[in-house]
Design an enzyme around this catalytic site. Structure first.
Site: not given
Ligand code: PLP
Length: 395
Positions: A137, A222, A251
């Site tokens: 994701f 990421d 986050k």
């Molecule tokens: C939550 C998340 C995102 C997206 O972040 P947003 O602030 O919602 O755009 C991207 N990568 C990972 C691994 C995430 O958990």
């Protein structure tokens, strides 16, 4: 307004993109939340791994208060003190030399994708392809949704951005087979969050780095979800003895304030020059002042040690449930990102926990995800497992 009134108003005028639970929280402190009807909850969701220091951490609140009363925003046409300070903290505690600030995880990944393209464009190498993982994701913008290896996030939004290919997570051979002269980078979450809390084998990320080096391609981690102390080290990659060329954060970075960041080595970051990329709000005074307070608290208040300790307790206590509930398939995680995979759907269990004033959430259909604040105590872990046990008994 009470819970019901807030829910009604939401139904009237908020776009229907979330299946929301029928509560509205109005106050928080540490690992506790209170809803609009005055009921108290134990929070093992933490605003989706955002409030890593607990709700309304005093140092973060103070930093936001002071900065809001002094200067909130000026734009990146001018230098921004707290932004430079936060970048220094992040670089000083990571592999990175340079930081680009934005406002979310998706934006951080957008920046990473653009940086990689620019890097190879400047070298005159026609490398555009990015290898991503199944069950990954990376966000909801067009590029990050295209990078996300899950069909359910893409359905109805095709055509996707070109040049993303997906391989199984934790399978180094599959990455090797996917690399060719067209490949620019590999993007991977060191531990997959939304995809079900999937932890790689110990050597996977190291092997990935070697493969990238041998192939002349870049490695993007990421760490939007697993960075900022979540796994017991400031960044998840530290657990695996390997660092990337580019890393994305969001986050937990701002202690609850919207912020994103893309970090890179000097060599790669150099591909961005004035005008290459921008963000109006990115790294503004308020967000980065909150970020400085959040990072300092994470590093200086024993948060990482507590995360390791409480995380081990959480895994142990959850494992203790296994013998009584045969539908528990596996418990996995690191630090305080822990998943419990069941052989049955978990949505009803999440609902039942809410009725018993416990917030947990699901990562996919069959995985319960536990992402409490990193300050959670062993006692609160016991309390949570006690509530969960009661719910599982009714399944
Ligand atoms: C939550 C998340 C995102 C997206 O972040 P947003 O602030 O919602 O755009 C991207 N990568 C990972 C691994 C995430 O958990």
């Amino acid at each position: 307004m009470n819970n019901r009134e807030i829910a009604e108003l939401t139904g009237l005028c908020i776009a229907n993109t979330y299946r929301r639970f029928p509560v509205a929280f109005v106050r928080g402190k540490g690992t506790r939340l209170w809803d609009a009807d005055g009921k108290e909850y134990l929070d093992f969701v933490s605003g989706l791994a955002v409030c890593n220091l607990g709700h309304c951490h005093p140092k973060v609140v103070e930093a936001i208060r002071n900065q809001a009363a002094t200067l909130i925003h000026t734009s990146n046409l001018y230098h921004i003190g707290p932004q430079a300070e936060l970048a220094k903290l992040l670089c000083g505690n990571s592999f990175a030399d340079k930081v680009f600030f934005c406002n979310s995880g998706a934006e951080a990944n957008e920046a990473a994708i653009k940086l990689v393209r620019k890097y190879f464009s400047l070298r005159g190498e026609g490398r555009f392809k990015i290898i991503s993982m199944e069950k990954s994701f990376h966000g909801r913008t067009m590029a990050t949704m295209s990078a996300t290896g899950q069909k359910k996030f893409q359905a109805g939004f095709e055509p996707l951005l070109e040049k993303f290919v997906y391989v199984p997570f934790n399978d180094i051979g599959a990455v090797g087979n996917a690399v060719n002269s067209d490949t620019a980078a590999v993007i991977v979450e060191p531990i997959q969050g939304e995809g079900g809390v999937n932890v790689p084998s110990d050597n996977y990320l190291k092997e990935l780095k070697s493969l990238c080096r041998e192939s002349g391609i870049l490695l993007i981690f990421d760490e939007v979800q697993v960075g900022m102390g979540r796994t017991g080290t400031l960044f998840a990659y530290e657990n695996y003895g390997v660092s990337p060329d580019v890393m994305t954060l969001a986050k937990g970075l701002g202690g609850g304030i919207a912020i994103g960041a893309m970090l890179a080595t000097d060599e790669v970051a150099g591909a961005f020059t004035p005008g290459s990329h921008a963000s109006t709000f990115g790294g503004n005074h308020l967000a980065t002042a909150a970020g400085v307070a959040a990072v300092e608290a994470t590093l200086n208040e024993g948060v990482l040690d507590n995360c390791k300790k409480a995380g081990a307790e959480l895994i142990e206590r959850l494992s203790g449930l296994k013998k009584d509930f045969p539908f528990i398939k596996e418990i996995r995680g690191k630090g305080l990102i822990v998943g419990m995979e069941l052989t049955i759907p978990v949505y009803d269990i999440v609902n039942k926990c809410l009725e018993r004033r416990l917030l947990v959430n699901c990562a996919g259909e069959t995985v319960l995800r536990f992402i409490p604040a990193l300050i959670v105590t062993g006692k609160e872990v016991d309390e949570m497992v006690g509530i969960l046990r009661g719910v599982l008994k009714g399944v």
